[in-house]
Design a protein around this motif. Sequence first.
Motif, PDB file in Angstrom:
ATOM      1  N   PRO A 143      26.310  82.777  66.553  1.00 45.67           N
ATOM      2  CA  PRO A 143      26.507  82.957  65.106  1.00 45.67           C
ATOM      3  C   PRO A 143      25.818  81.853  64.309  1.00 45.67           C
ATOM      4  CG  PRO A 143      28.514  82.148  66.140  1.00 45.67           C
ATOM      5  CD  PRO A 143      27.562  82.445  67.246  1.00 45.67           C
ATOM      6  N   ALA A 144      25.103  82.287  63.289  1.00 44.40           N
ATOM      7  CA  ALA A 144      24.437  81.346  62.376  1.00 44.40           C
ATOM      8  C   ALA A 144      24.980  81.600  60.980  1.00 44.40           C
ATOM      9  CB  ALA A 144      22.939  81.549  62.416  1.00 44.40           C
ATOM     10  N   LEU A 145      25.525  80.569  60.379  1.00 42.15           N
ATOM     11  CA  LEU A 145      26.170  80.703  59.069  1.00 42.15           C
ATOM     12  C   LEU A 145      25.113  80.812  57.969  1.00 42.15           C
ATOM     13  CD1 LEU A 145      28.775  80.642  57.376  1.00 42.15           C
ATOM     14  CD2 LEU A 145      28.547  78.132  57.301  1.00 42.15           C
ATOM     15  N   ARG A 146      25.219  81.842  57.186  1.00 41.77           N
ATOM     16  CA  ARG A 146      24.328  81.978  56.031  1.00 41.77           C
ATOM     17  C   ARG A 146      24.798  81.056  54.907  1.00 41.77           C
ATOM     18  NH1 ARG A 146      23.193  88.454  55.079  1.00 41.77           N
ATOM     19  NH2 ARG A 146      22.239  88.884  57.123  1.00 41.77           N
ATOM     20  N   ARG A 147      23.910  80.746  54.056  1.00 41.21           N
ATOM     21  CA  ARG A 147      24.262  79.910  52.917  1.00 41.21           C
ATOM     22  C   ARG A 147      25.195  80.687  51.989  1.00 41.21           C
ATOM     23  NH1 ARG A 147      19.998  77.032  48.677  1.00 41.21           N
ATOM     24  NH2 ARG A 147      21.618  75.948  47.428  1.00 41.21           N
ATOM     25  N   PRO A 148      26.326  80.057  51.612  1.00 41.86           N
ATOM     26  CA  PRO A 148      27.291  80.787  50.757  1.00 41.86           C
ATOM     27  C   PRO A 148      26.767  80.936  49.339  1.00 41.86           C
ATOM     28  CG  PRO A 148      28.005  78.517  51.068  1.00 41.86           C
ATOM     29  CD  PRO A 148      26.796  78.693  51.956  1.00 41.86           C
ATOM     30  N   GLU A 149      27.209  81.968  48.699  1.00 37.40           N
ATOM     31  CA  GLU A 149      26.846  82.198  47.307  1.00 37.40           C
ATOM     32  C   GLU A 149      27.529  81.194  46.386  1.00 37.40           C
ATOM     33  OE1 GLU A 149      27.710  86.214  46.375  1.00 37.40           O
ATOM     34  OE2 GLU A 149      26.390  87.037  47.912  1.00 37.40           O
ATOM     35  N   ASP A 150      28.722  80.763  46.840  1.00 39.19           N
ATOM     36  CA  ASP A 150      29.491  79.788  46.058  1.00 39.19           C
ATOM     37  C   ASP A 150      30.039  78.768  47.045  1.00 39.19           C
ATOM     38  OD1 ASP A 150      31.174  78.317  44.478  1.00 39.19           O
ATOM     39  OD2 ASP A 150      32.182  80.036  43.562  1.00 39.19           O
ATOM     40  N   PRO A 151      29.818  77.474  46.814  1.00 40.95           N
ATOM     41  CA  PRO A 151      30.358  76.478  47.762  1.00 40.95           C
ATOM     42  C   PRO A 151      31.856  76.605  47.989  1.00 40.95           C
ATOM     43  CG  PRO A 151      28.814  75.450  46.240  1.00 40.95           C
ATOM     44  CD  PRO A 151      29.027  76.840  45.727  1.00 40.95           C
ATOM     45  N   ALA A 152      32.573  77.141  47.021  1.00 43.15           N
ATOM     46  CA  ALA A 152      34.035  77.289  47.175  1.00 43.15           C
ATOM     47  C   ALA A 152      34.401  78.404  48.132  1.00 43.15           C
ATOM     48  CB  ALA A 152      34.669  77.542  45.818  1.00 43.15           C
ATOM     49  N   ASP A 153      33.413  79.197  48.566  1.00 47.88           N
ATOM     50  CA  ASP A 153      33.734  80.281  49.510  1.00 47.88           C
ATOM     51  C   ASP A 153      34.043  79.754  50.899  1.00 47.88           C
ATOM     52  OD1 ASP A 153      33.363  82.092  47.521  1.00 47.88           O
ATOM     53  OD2 ASP A 153      31.365  82.752  48.161  1.00 47.88           O
ATOM     54  N   LEU A 154      33.634  78.521  51.203  1.00 45.27           N
ATOM     55  CA  LEU A 154      33.839  77.972  52.551  1.00 45.27           C
ATOM     56  C   LEU A 154      34.815  76.805  52.506  1.00 45.27           C
ATOM     57  CD1 LEU A 154      30.186  77.908  53.946  1.00 45.27           C
ATOM     58  CD2 LEU A 154      32.003  79.553  54.482  1.00 45.27           C
ATOM     59  N   PRO A 155      35.653  76.673  53.557  1.00 47.07           N
ATOM     60  CA  PRO A 155      36.547  75.498  53.648  1.00 47.07           C
ATOM     61  C   PRO A 155      35.773  74.292  54.132  1.00 47.07           C
ATOM     62  CG  PRO A 155      36.868  76.870  55.568  1.00 47.07           C
ATOM     63  CD  PRO A 155      35.888  77.602  54.685  1.00 47.07           C
ATOM     64  N   GLN A 156      36.449  73.149  54.213  1.00 48.12           N
ATOM     65  CA  GLN A 156      35.788  71.941  54.699  1.00 48.12           C
ATOM     66  C   GLN A 156      35.389  72.080  56.155  1.00 48.12           C
ATOM     67  OE1 GLN A 156      38.422  68.662  53.985  1.00 48.12           O
ATOM     68  NE2 GLN A 156      38.424  68.926  51.738  1.00 48.12           N
ATOM     69  N   ASP A 157      36.204  72.747  56.951  1.00 44.24           N
ATOM     70  CA  ASP A 157      35.946  72.899  58.382  1.00 44.24           C
ATOM     71  C   ASP A 157      35.771  74.374  58.674  1.00 44.24           C
ATOM     72  OD1 ASP A 157      35.704  72.728  61.067  1.00 44.24           O
ATOM     73  OD2 ASP A 157      37.724  71.921  61.461  1.00 44.24           O
ATOM     74  N   VAL A 158      34.574  74.736  59.176  1.00 42.64           N
ATOM     75  CA  VAL A 158      34.296  76.150  59.435  1.00 42.64           C
ATOM     76  C   VAL A 158      34.283  76.448  60.926  1.00 42.64           C
ATOM     77  CG1 VAL A 158      32.975  76.443  57.294  1.00 42.64           C
ATOM     78  CG2 VAL A 158      31.804  75.684  59.402  1.00 42.64           C
ATOM     79  N   ASP A 159      34.828  75.529  61.740  1.00 43.70           N
ATOM     80  CA  ASP A 159      34.800  75.751  63.189  1.00 43.70           C
ATOM     81  C   ASP A 159      35.606  76.988  63.580  1.00 43.70           C
ATOM     82  OD1 ASP A 159      33.226  73.555  63.439  1.00 43.70           O
ATOM     83  OD2 ASP A 159      34.858  72.190  64.021  1.00 43.70           O
ATOM     84  N   ASP A 160      36.751  77.161  62.951  1.00 52.01           N
ATOM     85  CA  ASP A 160      37.576  78.342  63.277  1.00 52.01           C
ATOM     86  C   ASP A 160      36.865  79.635  62.870  1.00 52.01           C
ATOM     87  OD1 ASP A 160      39.652  76.771  64.309  1.00 52.01           O
ATOM     88  OD2 ASP A 160      40.561  76.493  62.331  1.00 52.01           O
ATOM     89  N   PHE A 161      36.129  79.609  61.748  1.00 54.95           N
ATOM     90  CA  PHE A 161      35.372  80.793  61.323  1.00 54.95           C
ATOM     91  C   PHE A 161      34.283  81.109  62.343  1.00 54.95           C
ATOM     92  CE2 PHE A 161      37.562  79.638  57.597  1.00 54.95           C
ATOM     93  CZ  PHE A 161      37.537  80.687  56.699  1.00 54.95           C
ATOM     94  N   THR A 162      33.552  80.048  62.760  1.00 48.04           N
ATOM     95  CA  THR A 162      32.451  80.248  63.720  1.00 48.04           C
ATOM     96  C   THR A 162      32.971  80.791  65.034  1.00 48.04           C
ATOM     97  OG1 THR A 162      31.280  78.393  62.669  1.00 48.04           O
ATOM     98  CG2 THR A 162      30.550  79.098  64.861  1.00 48.04           C
ATOM     99  N   ALA A 163      34.111  80.236  65.515  1.00 45.75           N
ATOM    100  CA  ALA A 163      34.678  80.708  66.780  1.00 45.75           C
ATOM    101  C   ALA A 163      35.114  82.161  66.670  1.00 45.75           C
ATOM    102  CB  ALA A 163      35.859  79.821  67.172  1.00 45.75           C
ATOM    103  N   LEU A 164      35.683  82.536  65.551  1.00 41.47           N
ATOM    104  CA  LEU A 164      36.138  83.923  65.396  1.00 41.47           C
ATOM    105  C   LEU A 164      34.938  84.867  65.302  1.00 41.47           C
ATOM    106  CD1 LEU A 164      38.563  85.792  65.069  1.00 41.47           C
ATOM    107  CD2 LEU A 164      38.445  85.437  62.590  1.00 41.47           C
ATOM    108  N   ALA A 165      33.842  84.425  64.623  1.00 39.78           N
ATOM    109  CA  ALA A 165      32.641  85.268  64.535  1.00 39.78           C
ATOM    110  C   ALA A 165      32.023  85.452  65.906  1.00 39.78           C
ATOM    111  CB  ALA A 165      31.642  84.638  63.568  1.00 39.78           C
ATOM    112  N   SER A 166      32.001  84.396  66.709  1.00 40.68           N
ATOM    113  CA  SER A 166      31.463  84.494  68.067  1.00 40.68           C
ATOM    114  C   SER A 166      32.298  85.454  68.906  1.00 40.68           C
ATOM    115  CB  SER A 166      31.431  83.105  68.708  1.00 40.68           C
ATOM    116  OG  SER A 166      30.976  83.188  70.051  1.00 40.68           O
ATOM    117  N   ALA A 167      33.634  85.366  68.776  1.00 41.13           N
ATOM    118  CA  ALA A 167      34.503  86.262  69.544  1.00 41.13           C
ATOM    119  C   ALA A 167      34.319  87.700  69.096  1.00 41.13           C
ATOM    120  CB  ALA A 167      35.963  85.831  69.382  1.00 41.13           C
ATOM    121  N   GLN A 168      34.105  87.936  67.813  1.00 39.98           N
ATOM    122  CA  GLN A 168      33.932  89.296  67.323  1.00 39.98           C
ATOM    123  C   GLN A 168      32.627  89.901  67.815  1.00 39.98           C
ATOM    124  OE1 GLN A 168      31.772  90.918  65.069  1.00 39.98           O
ATOM    125  NE2 GLN A 168      33.006  92.821  65.233  1.00 39.98           N
ATOM    126  N   SER A 169      31.550  89.072  67.825  1.00 40.14           N
ATOM    127  CA  SER A 169      30.253  89.587  68.299  1.00 40.14           C
ATOM    128  C   SER A 169      30.313  89.933  69.766  1.00 40.14           C
ATOM    129  CB  SER A 169      29.150  88.547  68.034  1.00 40.14           C
ATOM    130  OG  SER A 169      29.401  87.357  68.791  1.00 40.14           O
TER     131      SER A 169
END
Length: 485
Positions: A90-116
């Motif tokens: 998984p490669a994170l795209r640049r957010p449209e708004d910086p507020a769309d992402l939390p300070q730590d995106v490790d849990d998001f990345t892990a969940l995206a990897s598991a979904q793929s």
Amino acid sequence: MIARLRRAYRRMRLGTRLALGLGALSLVVFAVVGTALTTYMRDYLSAQLDIQLAQAQIAQSKSIADYGTLSGKKYYSWFYAVYDVREGRPALRRPEDPADLPQDVDDFTALASAQSAAHTELLRTEHLRGAGTYRLRACEVEPGVVLVSAAPMDEIQDTVGQLITIQVVTFALALLTLVVFGRRMLRRGLKPLSDMATTAHGIASHDLTESAARLPLRADGRDGGPEVDELRTAFNTMLEHIDDSLAVRAEAEQRLRRFVADASHELRTPLMSVRGYADLFQYAAANAPAERDRHLARLRAEAARMGVLLDDLLLLARLDAAEVETPLRLRDADLTELVGQAADAFRAGHPDHPLTVLAGPGPVRLRMDPLRIRQVVDNLLTNAAVHTPAGTKVSVEVRVTPGTAEVRVADTGPGIPPDDRARVFDRFYRVDKARSRDRGGSGLGLAVARSLIRAHGGRIELDSTPGATVFTVSLPLGGAGPAGR
């Protein structure tokens, strides 16, 4: 500590112990109900949040597919992350708004990897650093693109926390109310038992050593339900039984005292006579020989009278103990012949009382003690002669009724006063208190007669009116047997 608590619990009153037990049971019920309700509410709210995530991602997936943007974001404090997974990682795209992402995106990345890798929608609850607890959902919006959305669970936790607080406060108040009012209701319901305990304490403080002691207390009231009514009835029945037993004991003690006093009085007279005639005999032997034989005859007469009295007392004692060993010598004998012999003896001894023997049914064979039955008939006939004036007619009759043989001794004398009829069979009782003992006897004749007839399994009855007194002796035709006393 536990042992001390147990002792304190055992010292509590029954109402308090029941109230505490009811409170403990209610506490368990409240805990189960509260846990179930809280779990259901948390699951329900989580399901609603999952539905909101799914609906939002459907709209956002369409926006990404059509316009390449995350348009339609309408939930405050939600996070969104878009990953490109076409290259296998998984490669994170640049957010449209910086507020769309939390300070730590490790849990998001892990969940995206598991979904793929799973190729299906995935849901997780994670605690995001610096943000709090969130509900994460990952889904594929187009081939090679994964959208991860996160919704805060603060509202769910606040709602569940408020629910728990309300439940604790409500259940605590309900439990306190249940214990307080339940204890009052239990004390009111157990009041009849307390009243019975008070009655028992009152009886325990009552002096039962008196000869005429009675139990003045009873358990009253109608409260408590059927069980308490049954206990109250049994308690009062027990008190009645004790009261009756005390009354019987007091009556027996009174009879014993009266019997001892009467026996002492009756024995004192012949003993004094024996002593007096013995002194006279001693004086006559030394100074007046001509008087010696007369004093000796009187001495023998008094001794014989005292011997008869003692024989009657001994017989009554043996009859009272007939449950152990009967004093009767039973054999088959003719009741009619026995009554005829008694009538002949009466005519010889009391010529001033004409006697009529009514025609009987012929021989009446019974299993009895002839000497004792003859004693009964002699006592009844002698009683008729002693207590009636000269010339009074006396009759004796033998007859057979179903199951019994009867001997009826009647006289035409003045009769027995009503107040004395119930006591004529008592020991040492005399209708005429002024009658001399030489003529009136010791007062044991009818008592002996009744005891002998009871020992034969029969009964003796009295029917007296002015001008007619009838004693009826009933004996069982089947043979002698013990009768109720």
